[in-house]
Design an enzyme around this catalytic site. Structure first.
Site, PDB file in Angstrom:
ATOM      1  CB  THR A 113      -6.514  -2.078   7.589  1.00  0.00           C
ATOM      2  OG1 THR A 113      -5.636  -1.093   8.103  1.00  0.00           O
ATOM      3  CG2 THR A 113      -7.891  -1.444   7.477  1.00  0.00           C
ATOM      4  CG  ASP A 114      -2.973  -1.055  11.591  1.00  0.00           C
ATOM      5  OD1 ASP A 114      -3.340  -0.545  10.509  1.00  0.00           O
ATOM      6  OD2 ASP A 114      -1.798  -0.953  12.010  1.00  0.00           O
ATOM      7  CD  GLU A 115      -4.637   2.743   7.554  1.00  0.00           C
ATOM      8  OE1 GLU A 115      -5.292   3.749   7.263  1.00  0.00           O
ATOM      9  OE2 GLU A 115      -3.640   2.358   6.922  1.00  0.00           O
ATOM     10  CE1 TYR A 131      -8.104   0.644   2.852  1.00  0.00           C
ATOM     11  CE2 TYR A 131      -6.880   1.475   4.741  1.00  0.00           C
ATOM     12  CZ  TYR A 131      -7.197   0.443   3.873  1.00  0.00           C
ATOM     13  OH  TYR A 131      -6.618  -0.795   4.031  1.00  0.00           O
ATOM     14  CE  LYS A 149     -10.044  -3.392   4.283  1.00  0.00           C
ATOM     15  NZ  LYS A 149     -10.088  -4.427   3.207  1.00  0.00           N
TER      16      LYS A 149
HETATM   17  P1  NAD Z   1      -3.791  -3.033  -3.631  1.00  0.00           P
HETATM   18  O1  NAD Z   1      -4.433  -1.708  -3.811  1.00  0.00           O
HETATM   19  O2  NAD Z   1      -2.358  -3.208  -3.989  1.00  0.00           O
HETATM   20  O3  NAD Z   1      -4.609  -4.146  -4.457  1.00  0.00           O
HETATM   21  C1  NAD Z   1      -6.011  -4.209  -4.441  1.00  0.00           C
HETATM   22  C2  NAD Z   1      -6.443  -5.128  -5.568  1.00  0.00           C
HETATM   23  O4  NAD Z   1      -7.878  -5.228  -5.524  1.00  0.00           O
HETATM   24  C3  NAD Z   1      -6.082  -4.617  -6.967  1.00  0.00           C
HETATM   25  O5  NAD Z   1      -5.515  -5.652  -7.744  1.00  0.00           O
HETATM   26  C4  NAD Z   1      -7.427  -4.172  -7.561  1.00  0.00           C
HETATM   27  O6  NAD Z   1      -7.501  -4.305  -8.968  1.00  0.00           O
HETATM   28  C5  NAD Z   1      -8.381  -5.124  -6.855  1.00  0.00           C
HETATM   29  N1  NAD Z   1      -9.746  -4.571  -6.797  1.00  0.00           N
HETATM   30  C6  NAD Z   1     -10.124  -3.312  -6.441  1.00  0.00           C
HETATM   31  N2  NAD Z   1     -11.462  -3.196  -6.524  1.00  0.00           N
HETATM   32  C7  NAD Z   1     -11.943  -4.396  -6.917  1.00  0.00           C
HETATM   33  C8  NAD Z   1     -13.240  -4.911  -7.168  1.00  0.00           C
HETATM   34  N3  NAD Z   1     -14.320  -4.134  -7.016  1.00  0.00           N
HETATM   35  N4  NAD Z   1     -13.369  -6.196  -7.544  1.00  0.00           N
HETATM   36  C9  NAD Z   1     -12.285  -6.989  -7.717  1.00  0.00           C
HETATM   37  N5  NAD Z   1     -11.027  -6.559  -7.512  1.00  0.00           N
HETATM   38  C10 NAD Z   1     -10.855  -5.279  -7.100  1.00  0.00           C
HETATM   39  O7  NAD Z   1      -4.053  -3.405  -2.103  1.00  0.00           O
HETATM   40  P2  NAD Z   1      -3.134  -4.250  -1.091  1.00  0.00           P
HETATM   41  O8  NAD Z   1      -2.163  -3.337  -0.462  1.00  0.00           O
HETATM   42  O9  NAD Z   1      -2.682  -5.494  -1.758  1.00  0.00           O
HETATM   43  O10 NAD Z   1      -4.224  -4.608   0.015  1.00  0.00           O
HETATM   44  C11 NAD Z   1      -4.990  -5.800  -0.081  1.00  0.00           C
HETATM   45  C12 NAD Z   1      -5.949  -5.851   1.102  1.00  0.00           C
HETATM   46  O11 NAD Z   1      -5.226  -5.786   2.317  1.00  0.00           O
HETATM   47  C13 NAD Z   1      -6.931  -4.676   1.119  1.00  0.00           C
HETATM   48  O12 NAD Z   1      -8.185  -5.162   1.513  1.00  0.00           O
HETATM   49  C14 NAD Z   1      -6.364  -3.739   2.190  1.00  0.00           C
HETATM   50  O13 NAD Z   1      -7.388  -3.008   2.811  1.00  0.00           O
HETATM   51  C15 NAD Z   1      -5.722  -4.742   3.140  1.00  0.00           C
HETATM   52  N6  NAD Z   1      -4.568  -4.241   3.902  1.00  0.00           N
HETATM   53  C16 NAD Z   1      -3.531  -3.636   3.273  1.00  0.00           C
HETATM   54  C17 NAD Z   1      -2.425  -3.224   4.007  1.00  0.00           C
HETATM   55  C18 NAD Z   1      -1.239  -2.579   3.342  1.00  0.00           C
HETATM   56  O14 NAD Z   1      -0.335  -2.081   4.036  1.00  0.00           O
HETATM   57  N7  NAD Z   1      -1.141  -2.573   2.022  1.00  0.00           N
HETATM   58  C19 NAD Z   1      -2.385  -3.413   5.399  1.00  0.00           C
HETATM   59  C20 NAD Z   1      -3.485  -4.045   6.014  1.00  0.00           C
HETATM   60  C21 NAD Z   1      -4.567  -4.470   5.263  1.00  0.00           C
HETATM   61  P1  TYD Z   2       0.893   4.950   3.353  1.00  0.00           P
HETATM   62  O1  TYD Z   2       1.980   4.124   2.748  1.00  0.00           O
HETATM   63  O2  TYD Z   2       0.022   5.760   2.458  1.00  0.00           O
HETATM   64  O3  TYD Z   2       0.041   3.998   4.278  1.00  0.00           O
HETATM   65  P2  TYD Z   2      -1.118   4.365   5.382  1.00  0.00           P
HETATM   66  O4  TYD Z   2      -1.584   5.738   5.148  1.00  0.00           O
HETATM   67  O5  TYD Z   2      -2.151   3.341   5.065  1.00  0.00           O
HETATM   68  O6  TYD Z   2      -0.477   4.168   6.730  1.00  0.00           O
HETATM   69  O7  TYD Z   2       1.562   5.963   4.377  1.00  0.00           O
HETATM   70  C1  TYD Z   2       2.380   5.516   5.459  1.00  0.00           C
HETATM   71  C2  TYD Z   2       2.737   6.721   6.287  1.00  0.00           C
HETATM   72  O8  TYD Z   2       3.571   7.575   5.497  1.00  0.00           O
HETATM   73  C3  TYD Z   2       1.539   7.549   6.698  1.00  0.00           C
HETATM   74  O9  TYD Z   2       1.753   8.056   8.015  1.00  0.00           O
HETATM   75  C4  TYD Z   2       1.533   8.700   5.704  1.00  0.00           C
HETATM   76  C5  TYD Z   2       3.004   8.879   5.388  1.00  0.00           C
HETATM   77  N1  TYD Z   2       3.311   9.373   4.027  1.00  0.00           N
HETATM   78  C6  TYD Z   2       4.177  10.462   3.855  1.00  0.00           C
HETATM   79  O10 TYD Z   2       4.686  11.036   4.832  1.00  0.00           O
HETATM   80  N2  TYD Z   2       4.446  10.867   2.585  1.00  0.00           N
HETATM   81  C7  TYD Z   2       3.886  10.291   1.496  1.00  0.00           C
HETATM   82  O11 TYD Z   2       4.157  10.761   0.351  1.00  0.00           O
HETATM   83  C8  TYD Z   2       3.031   9.169   1.669  1.00  0.00           C
HETATM   84  C9  TYD Z   2       2.397   8.480   0.497  1.00  0.00           C
HETATM   85  C10 TYD Z   2       2.770   8.738   2.967  1.00  0.00           C
END
Ligand code: NAD
Ligand code: TYD
Length: 357
Positions: free
Chosen positions: A134-136, A160, A164
Protein backbone atom coordinates in the site's frame (compact mmCIF):
# COMPACT_ATOMS: atom_id res chain seq x y z
CA UNK A 1 -1.59 -22.23 -18.75
CA UNK A 2 0.29 -21.16 -15.66
CA UNK A 3 -0.99 -21.50 -12.09
CA UNK A 4 -1.05 -18.73 -9.51
CA UNK A 5 -1.47 -19.23 -5.76
CA UNK A 6 -3.54 -16.23 -4.70
CA UNK A 7 -3.81 -15.57 -0.96
CA UNK A 8 -6.70 -13.52 0.43
CA UNK A 9 -8.69 -14.08 -2.75
CA UNK A 10 -12.07 -14.03 -1.02
CA UNK A 11 -11.60 -10.36 -0.09
CA UNK A 12 -12.20 -7.24 -2.16
CA UNK A 13 -9.16 -6.88 -4.43
CA UNK A 14 -8.22 -10.58 -4.48
CA UNK A 15 -11.71 -11.62 -5.62
CA UNK A 16 -11.76 -8.98 -8.35
CA UNK A 17 -8.34 -10.22 -9.47
CA UNK A 18 -9.40 -13.87 -9.54
CA UNK A 19 -12.61 -13.15 -11.46
CA UNK A 20 -10.62 -11.20 -14.06
CA UNK A 21 -7.86 -13.82 -14.22
CA UNK A 22 -10.36 -16.60 -14.92
CA UNK A 23 -12.43 -14.52 -17.35
CA UNK A 24 -9.38 -13.48 -19.39
CA UNK A 25 -7.71 -16.90 -18.96
CA UNK A 26 -4.61 -15.37 -17.40
CA UNK A 27 -3.95 -18.44 -15.26
CA UNK A 28 -5.36 -21.31 -13.24
CA UNK A 29 -5.98 -20.10 -9.72
CA UNK A 30 -5.61 -21.65 -6.28
CA UNK A 31 -7.14 -19.33 -3.68
CA UNK A 32 -5.96 -19.68 -0.07
CA UNK A 33 -8.10 -17.60 2.28
CA UNK A 34 -8.69 -17.79 6.02
CA UNK A 35 -12.24 -16.43 5.56
CA UNK A 36 -12.08 -13.60 8.07
CA UNK A 37 -14.96 -11.14 8.53
CA UNK A 38 -13.79 -9.25 5.41
CA UNK A 39 -14.10 -12.23 3.09
CA UNK A 40 -17.10 -13.48 1.19
CA UNK A 41 -17.17 -16.66 -0.88
CA UNK A 42 -20.23 -15.25 -2.67
CA UNK A 43 -17.75 -12.92 -4.38
CA UNK A 44 -16.55 -15.95 -6.32
CA UNK A 45 -19.85 -17.78 -6.78
CA UNK A 46 -19.69 -17.49 -10.57
CA UNK A 47 -16.60 -19.73 -10.57
CA UNK A 48 -18.57 -22.72 -9.32
CA UNK A 49 -17.81 -25.54 -11.72
CA UNK A 50 -14.63 -23.88 -13.06
CA UNK A 51 -12.12 -26.77 -13.11
CA UNK A 52 -9.21 -24.36 -13.16
CA UNK A 53 -10.15 -22.64 -9.93
CA UNK A 54 -9.66 -24.14 -6.46
CA UNK A 55 -10.59 -22.66 -3.11
CA UNK A 56 -8.78 -23.72 0.06
CA UNK A 57 -9.74 -22.35 3.47
CA UNK A 58 -6.63 -21.73 5.54
CA UNK A 59 -4.15 -19.31 7.04
CA UNK A 60 -1.03 -18.04 5.28
CA UNK A 61 0.73 -18.59 8.63
CA UNK A 62 0.12 -22.34 8.38
CA UNK A 63 3.48 -23.47 7.00
CA UNK A 64 2.45 -27.09 6.67
CA UNK A 65 -0.64 -26.21 4.64
CA UNK A 66 1.21 -23.76 2.39
CA UNK A 67 4.00 -26.32 1.81
CA UNK A 68 1.37 -28.87 0.83
CA UNK A 69 -0.40 -26.48 -1.56
CA UNK A 70 2.86 -25.54 -3.26
CA UNK A 71 3.78 -29.20 -3.80
CA UNK A 72 0.28 -30.16 -4.91
CA UNK A 73 -0.39 -27.31 -7.35
CA UNK A 74 3.17 -26.30 -8.39
CA UNK A 75 2.31 -22.64 -8.97
CA UNK A 76 4.44 -20.38 -11.15
CA UNK A 77 3.64 -17.42 -8.94
CA UNK A 78 2.27 -16.42 -5.55
CA UNK A 79 0.33 -13.19 -5.15
CA UNK A 80 -0.05 -12.23 -1.50
CA UNK A 81 -3.25 -10.21 -1.03
CA UNK A 82 -4.02 -11.76 2.38
CA UNK A 83 -4.09 -9.13 5.10
CA UNK A 84 -5.97 -7.37 7.81
CA UNK A 85 -6.69 -4.25 5.81
CA UNK A 86 -8.69 -1.68 7.78
CA UNK A 87 -6.83 1.19 9.48
CA UNK A 88 -9.59 1.82 12.04
CA UNK A 89 -9.54 -1.81 13.18
CA UNK A 90 -5.74 -1.66 13.44
CA UNK A 91 -6.17 1.15 15.96
CA UNK A 92 -8.33 -1.13 18.14
CA UNK A 93 -6.30 -4.34 17.76
CA UNK A 94 -2.81 -3.90 16.30
CA UNK A 95 -1.77 -7.45 17.27
CA UNK A 96 -4.08 -9.00 14.66
CA UNK A 97 -2.24 -6.95 12.04
CA UNK A 98 1.14 -8.08 13.31
CA UNK A 99 -0.04 -11.70 13.18
CA UNK A 100 -1.30 -11.89 9.61
CA UNK A 101 0.44 -9.05 7.83
CA UNK A 102 3.91 -9.57 9.30
CA UNK A 103 4.17 -13.11 10.72
CA UNK A 104 1.88 -14.56 8.04
CA UNK A 105 3.86 -12.98 5.22
CA UNK A 106 7.09 -14.29 6.79
CA UNK A 107 5.69 -17.82 6.83
CA UNK A 108 4.56 -17.51 3.22
CA UNK A 109 8.02 -16.26 2.24
CA UNK A 110 9.69 -19.17 4.04
CA UNK A 111 7.51 -21.73 2.26
CA UNK A 112 8.02 -19.95 -1.09
CA UNK A 113 11.76 -19.97 -0.69
CA UNK A 114 12.00 -23.72 -0.03
CA UNK A 115 9.60 -24.47 -2.88
CA UNK A 116 11.40 -22.16 -5.32
CA UNK A 117 14.88 -23.47 -4.43
CA UNK A 118 13.84 -27.02 -5.33
CA UNK A 119 12.22 -26.15 -8.66
CA UNK A 120 13.93 -27.23 -11.90
CA UNK A 121 16.05 -24.35 -13.33
CA UNK A 122 13.57 -23.29 -16.04
CA UNK A 123 10.67 -23.08 -13.56
CA UNK A 124 12.89 -21.36 -11.02
CA UNK A 125 13.57 -18.60 -13.55
CA UNK A 126 9.86 -18.10 -14.16
CA UNK A 127 8.71 -18.12 -10.54
CA UNK A 128 7.58 -14.84 -8.91
CA UNK A 129 6.45 -13.83 -5.41
CA UNK A 130 4.32 -10.70 -5.68
CA UNK A 131 3.58 -8.76 -2.49
CA UNK A 132 0.51 -6.52 -2.62
CA UNK A 133 1.31 -3.49 -0.51
CA UNK A 134 0.00 0.00 0.00
CA UNK A 135 0.98 3.65 -0.38
CA UNK A 136 0.32 4.04 3.36
CA UNK A 137 3.83 2.70 4.12
CA UNK A 138 5.25 6.04 2.93
CA UNK A 139 3.44 8.04 5.63
CA UNK A 140 1.64 11.33 5.15
CA UNK A 141 2.24 14.22 2.71
CA UNK A 142 1.76 17.95 3.17
CA UNK A 143 -0.39 19.62 0.49
CA UNK A 144 2.57 21.12 -1.35
CA UNK A 145 4.79 18.00 -1.29
CA UNK A 146 5.35 15.91 -4.44
CA UNK A 147 3.59 12.54 -4.72
CA UNK A 148 5.27 9.37 -3.38
CA UNK A 149 7.81 7.74 -5.69
CA UNK A 150 9.30 4.28 -5.18
CA UNK A 151 12.32 6.02 -3.60
CA UNK A 152 10.40 7.62 -0.74
CA UNK A 153 11.59 6.38 2.64
CA UNK A 154 9.08 4.30 4.58
CA UNK A 155 7.38 6.25 7.40
CA UNK A 156 4.25 4.30 8.39
CA UNK A 157 1.93 6.00 10.89
CA UNK A 158 -0.93 3.57 11.63
CA UNK A 159 -0.53 0.04 13.00
CA UNK A 160 -1.91 -1.17 9.64
CA UNK A 161 0.71 0.78 7.68
CA UNK A 162 3.46 -0.35 10.08
CA UNK A 163 2.52 -4.00 9.58
CA UNK A 164 2.49 -3.66 5.79
CA UNK A 165 5.84 -1.84 5.90
CA UNK A 166 7.36 -4.61 8.01
CA UNK A 167 6.10 -7.23 5.58
CA UNK A 168 7.55 -5.29 2.62
CA UNK A 169 10.93 -5.21 4.35
CA UNK A 170 10.83 -9.00 4.76
CA UNK A 171 10.01 -9.39 1.08
CA UNK A 172 12.94 -7.15 0.21
CA UNK A 173 15.23 -9.11 2.56
CA UNK A 174 14.18 -12.45 1.01
CA UNK A 175 15.21 -11.13 -2.39
CA UNK A 176 18.52 -9.71 -1.24
CA UNK A 177 19.48 -12.58 1.06
CA UNK A 178 18.17 -15.65 -0.75
CA UNK A 179 17.59 -14.33 -4.28
CA UNK A 180 13.85 -15.11 -4.12
CA UNK A 181 12.36 -13.48 -7.26
CA UNK A 182 10.07 -10.96 -5.59
CA UNK A 183 8.02 -8.01 -6.80
CA UNK A 184 6.24 -5.48 -4.59
CA UNK A 185 3.41 -3.14 -5.52
CA UNK A 186 2.46 -0.09 -3.46
CA UNK A 187 -1.02 0.95 -4.44
CA UNK A 188 -3.30 3.82 -3.46
CA UNK A 189 -6.89 3.50 -2.16
CA UNK A 190 -9.01 1.12 -4.24
CA UNK A 191 -12.75 1.32 -4.80
CA UNK A 192 -15.23 -0.73 -6.80
CA UNK A 193 -17.57 -3.73 -6.56
CA UNK A 194 -17.20 -6.27 -3.71
CA UNK A 195 -15.57 -3.94 -1.18
CA UNK A 196 -16.52 -4.70 2.43
CA UNK A 197 -18.68 -1.78 3.65
CA UNK A 198 -16.43 -0.73 6.52
CA UNK A 199 -14.36 1.30 4.02
CA UNK A 200 -15.28 4.89 3.12
CA UNK A 201 -16.95 4.58 -0.29
CA UNK A 202 -19.26 1.59 0.31
CA UNK A 203 -19.98 2.81 3.86
CA UNK A 204 -21.22 6.13 2.51
CA UNK A 205 -23.29 4.53 -0.29
CA UNK A 206 -25.01 2.10 2.07
CA UNK A 207 -25.53 4.58 4.91
CA UNK A 208 -27.06 7.06 2.48
CA UNK A 209 -29.46 4.45 1.07
CA UNK A 210 -30.47 3.54 4.64
CA UNK A 211 -31.04 7.22 5.51
CA UNK A 212 -28.23 7.10 8.10
CA UNK A 213 -25.61 9.77 8.89
CA UNK A 214 -22.57 9.94 6.60
CA UNK A 215 -19.60 10.14 9.00
CA UNK A 216 -16.68 12.29 7.86
CA UNK A 217 -13.64 12.22 10.12
CA UNK A 218 -12.18 15.59 11.16
CA UNK A 219 -12.61 18.41 8.65
CA UNK A 220 -13.02 16.14 5.60
CA UNK A 221 -9.96 17.68 3.94
CA UNK A 222 -7.78 14.54 4.14
CA UNK A 223 -6.77 13.51 0.65
CA UNK A 224 -6.61 10.04 -0.89
CA UNK A 225 -5.67 8.99 -4.45
CA UNK A 226 -8.51 6.72 -5.60
CA UNK A 227 -8.01 3.89 -8.10
CA UNK A 228 -10.72 1.68 -9.61
CA UNK A 229 -10.05 -1.91 -8.51
CA UNK A 230 -10.01 -3.35 -12.05
CA UNK A 231 -7.27 -0.90 -13.03
CA UNK A 232 -5.30 -2.17 -10.02
CA UNK A 233 -5.81 -5.80 -11.09
CA UNK A 234 -4.59 -5.04 -14.62
CA UNK A 235 -1.48 -3.40 -13.16
CA UNK A 236 -0.79 -6.41 -10.95
CA UNK A 237 -0.96 -8.82 -13.88
CA UNK A 238 1.29 -6.61 -16.01
CA UNK A 239 3.88 -6.39 -13.23
CA UNK A 240 3.74 -10.15 -12.76
CA UNK A 241 4.47 -10.59 -16.47
CA UNK A 242 6.97 -7.81 -17.07
CA UNK A 243 8.11 -6.33 -13.76
CA UNK A 244 11.83 -6.38 -12.95
CA UNK A 245 12.69 -8.90 -10.25
CA UNK A 246 13.40 -7.35 -6.85
CA UNK A 247 11.76 -4.03 -7.73
CA UNK A 248 8.79 -2.16 -6.35
CA UNK A 249 6.11 -0.42 -8.40
CA UNK A 250 3.81 2.37 -7.26
CA UNK A 251 0.26 2.13 -8.62
CA UNK A 252 -2.08 5.12 -8.37
CA UNK A 253 -5.22 6.59 -9.84
CA UNK A 254 -3.88 10.07 -10.77
CA UNK A 255 -6.97 11.07 -8.85
CA UNK A 256 -6.49 12.99 -5.60
CA UNK A 257 -9.72 13.85 -3.82
CA UNK A 258 -10.60 15.20 -0.41
CA UNK A 259 -12.88 12.88 1.57
CA UNK A 260 -15.57 15.56 1.59
CA UNK A 261 -15.48 15.79 -2.19
CA UNK A 262 -15.74 11.95 -2.52
CA UNK A 263 -18.76 11.88 -0.20
CA UNK A 264 -20.45 14.77 -1.99
CA UNK A 265 -19.96 13.07 -5.37
CA UNK A 266 -21.60 9.90 -4.05
CA UNK A 267 -24.53 11.97 -2.72
CA UNK A 268 -25.08 13.74 -6.05
CA UNK A 269 -24.94 10.41 -7.90
CA UNK A 270 -27.54 8.94 -5.54
CA UNK A 271 -29.70 12.08 -5.92
CA UNK A 272 -29.79 11.23 -9.63
CA UNK A 273 -30.12 7.43 -9.39
CA UNK A 274 -32.40 7.11 -6.35
CA UNK A 275 -34.02 10.56 -6.02
CA UNK A 276 -35.89 11.50 -2.85
CA UNK A 277 -38.54 14.22 -2.83
CA UNK A 278 -37.20 17.60 -1.61
CA UNK A 279 -34.10 15.98 -0.12
CA UNK A 280 -30.45 15.59 -1.08
CA UNK A 281 -28.42 12.78 0.46
CA UNK A 282 -25.77 15.41 1.22
CA UNK A 283 -28.03 16.56 4.09
CA UNK A 284 -26.88 13.38 5.89
CA UNK A 285 -23.21 14.44 5.94
CA UNK A 286 -21.98 14.59 9.54
CA UNK A 287 -18.52 15.67 10.67
CA UNK A 288 -17.35 13.38 13.48
CA UNK A 289 -14.25 13.17 15.75
CA UNK A 290 -11.13 12.39 13.76
CA UNK A 291 -9.28 9.07 13.47
CA UNK A 292 -6.23 9.11 15.80
CA UNK A 293 -3.06 9.70 13.80
CA UNK A 294 -5.09 10.29 10.62
CA UNK A 295 -2.71 10.72 7.66
CA UNK A 296 -3.45 13.99 5.90
CA UNK A 297 -2.63 13.18 2.31
CA UNK A 298 -1.57 10.25 0.13
CA UNK A 299 -0.58 10.78 -3.49
CA UNK A 300 1.13 8.32 -5.79
CA UNK A 301 3.62 9.12 -8.53
CA UNK A 302 3.08 6.15 -10.85
CA UNK A 303 5.33 7.32 -13.67
CA UNK A 304 7.55 4.20 -13.28
CA UNK A 305 4.83 1.70 -14.20
CA UNK A 306 3.46 4.08 -16.84
CA UNK A 307 6.75 4.64 -18.65
CA UNK A 308 8.42 1.26 -18.10
CA UNK A 309 5.40 -1.04 -18.52
CA UNK A 310 2.91 1.13 -20.43
CA UNK A 311 0.11 0.93 -17.82
CA UNK A 312 -2.33 3.69 -17.07
CA UNK A 313 -5.69 3.78 -15.30
CA UNK A 314 -8.55 3.30 -17.76
CA UNK A 315 -11.40 4.41 -15.51
CA UNK A 316 -12.11 8.06 -14.64
CA UNK A 317 -13.31 8.73 -11.09
CA UNK A 318 -16.77 9.67 -12.41
CA UNK A 319 -17.17 6.49 -14.48
CA UNK A 320 -15.65 4.22 -11.80
CA UNK A 321 -17.73 5.73 -9.03
CA UNK A 322 -20.92 5.39 -11.10
CA UNK A 323 -20.14 1.69 -11.74
CA UNK A 324 -19.50 1.23 -8.02
CA UNK A 325 -22.68 2.98 -6.86
CA UNK A 326 -24.72 1.01 -9.42
CA UNK A 327 -23.12 -2.26 -8.29
CA UNK A 328 -24.18 -1.68 -4.66
CA UNK A 329 -27.67 -0.66 -5.83
CA UNK A 330 -28.05 -3.84 -7.91
CA UNK A 331 -26.73 -6.27 -5.28
CA UNK A 332 -29.01 -5.97 -2.23
CA UNK A 333 -28.58 -9.67 -1.39
CA UNK A 334 -24.78 -9.32 -1.15
CA UNK A 335 -25.26 -6.22 0.98
CA UNK A 336 -27.70 -7.91 3.37
CA UNK A 337 -25.35 -10.90 3.75
CA UNK A 338 -22.36 -8.78 4.82
CA UNK A 339 -24.44 -6.91 7.40
CA UNK A 340 -23.81 -9.59 10.03
CA UNK A 341 -24.09 -9.28 13.79
CA UNK A 342 -20.30 -9.02 14.00
CA UNK A 343 -20.36 -6.13 11.55
CA UNK A 344 -23.04 -4.32 13.58
CA UNK A 345 -20.78 -4.75 16.61
CA UNK A 346 -17.90 -3.18 14.71
CA UNK A 347 -20.04 -0.21 13.64
CA UNK A 348 -21.01 0.32 17.27
CA UNK A 349 -17.38 0.09 18.41
CA UNK A 350 -16.12 2.58 15.82
CA UNK A 351 -18.99 5.06 15.56
CA UNK A 352 -20.89 5.12 18.85
CA UNK A 353 -18.24 7.33 20.51
CA UNK A 354 -18.45 9.57 17.49
CA UNK A 355 -22.13 10.17 18.12
CA UNK A 356 -23.34 7.93 15.32
CA UNK A 357 -25.11 4.65 15.94
P1 NAD B 1 -9.84 -7.30 2.35
O1 NAD B 1 -9.79 -7.00 3.81
O2 NAD B 1 -11.07 -7.00 1.59
O3 NAD B 1 -9.51 -8.85 2.11
C1 NAD B 1 -8.45 -9.51 2.77
C2 NAD B 1 -8.64 -11.00 2.57
O4 NAD B 1 -7.54 -11.67 3.21
C3 NAD B 1 -9.92 -11.56 3.21
O5 NAD B 1 -10.59 -12.41 2.30
C4 NAD B 1 -9.42 -12.35 4.42
O6 NAD B 1 -10.23 -13.45 4.76
C5 NAD B 1 -8.05 -12.78 3.94
N1 NAD B 1 -7.14 -13.06 5.06
C6 NAD B 1 -6.93 -12.30 6.17
N2 NAD B 1 -6.03 -12.90 6.97
C7 NAD B 1 -5.64 -14.04 6.36
C8 NAD B 1 -4.73 -15.08 6.68
N3 NAD B 1 -4.03 -15.04 7.82
N4 NAD B 1 -4.58 -16.10 5.81
C9 NAD B 1 -5.30 -16.16 4.67
N5 NAD B 1 -6.19 -15.22 4.31
C10 NAD B 1 -6.35 -14.16 5.14
O7 NAD B 1 -8.58 -6.53 1.74
P2 NAD B 1 -8.41 -5.85 0.30
O8 NAD B 1 -8.93 -4.47 0.36
O9 NAD B 1 -8.88 -6.79 -0.75
O10 NAD B 1 -6.82 -5.74 0.24
C11 NAD B 1 -6.04 -6.80 -0.30
C12 NAD B 1 -4.57 -6.41 -0.20
O11 NAD B 1 -4.34 -5.19 -0.86
C13 NAD B 1 -4.12 -6.21 1.25
O12 NAD B 1 -2.83 -6.75 1.38
C14 NAD B 1 -4.07 -4.69 1.41
O13 NAD B 1 -3.09 -4.31 2.35
C15 NAD B 1 -3.70 -4.26 0.00
N6 NAD B 1 -4.17 -2.93 -0.41
C16 NAD B 1 -5.47 -2.58 -0.26
C17 NAD B 1 -5.91 -1.34 -0.71
C18 NAD B 1 -7.36 -0.94 -0.60
O14 NAD B 1 -7.69 0.23 -0.86
N7 NAD B 1 -8.27 -1.83 -0.26
C19 NAD B 1 -5.01 -0.43 -1.28
C20 NAD B 1 -3.66 -0.83 -1.41
C21 NAD B 1 -3.25 -2.08 -0.99
P1 TYD C 1 -10.67 4.09 4.41
O1 TYD C 1 -11.66 3.70 3.36
O2 TYD C 1 -10.79 3.49 5.77
O3 TYD C 1 -9.23 3.85 3.80
P2 TYD C 1 -7.76 4.31 4.37
O4 TYD C 1 -7.89 4.67 5.79
O5 TYD C 1 -6.97 3.07 4.16
O6 TYD C 1 -7.32 5.45 3.50
O7 TYD C 1 -10.74 5.66 4.59
C1 TYD C 1 -10.55 6.56 3.50
C2 TYD C 1 -10.56 7.96 4.05
O8 TYD C 1 -11.87 8.23 4.55
C3 TYD C 1 -9.61 8.16 5.21
O9 TYD C 1 -9.05 9.47 5.13
C4 TYD C 1 -10.51 8.07 6.44
C5 TYD C 1 -11.83 8.60 5.92
N1 TYD C 1 -13.04 8.03 6.56
C6 TYD C 1 -14.04 8.89 7.05
O10 TYD C 1 -13.92 10.12 6.97
N2 TYD C 1 -15.14 8.32 7.61
C7 TYD C 1 -15.30 6.98 7.74
O11 TYD C 1 -16.34 6.54 8.32
C8 TYD C 1 -14.30 6.12 7.22
C9 TYD C 1 -14.42 4.63 7.33
C10 TYD C 1 -13.18 6.69 6.63
Amino acid sequence: MSTILVTGGAGFIGANFILLARKLQWANIVNLDKLTYASNLENLAELKGDKNYRFVQGDISNLELVNYLLQEYQPNAIINFAAESHVDRSIFSPQDFMQTNVAGTCQLLAASRFYWQKLPLEQQKQFRFLQISTDEVYGSLQLEEPAFTEDNPYAPNSPYAASKAAADHFVRAYHHTYGLPTLTTNCSNNYGPLQFPEKLIPLIILNALAGKSLPIYGDGQNIRDWLYVIDHCAAIYLILQQGKIGETYNIGGLNEQTNLSVVEKICYMLDELVPQLNFSYSALITFVPDRPGHDRRYAIDCSKIMTELGWKPQESFDSGLRKTVEWYLHNPLWVSQVHSEAYQKWLKQNYENRGIV
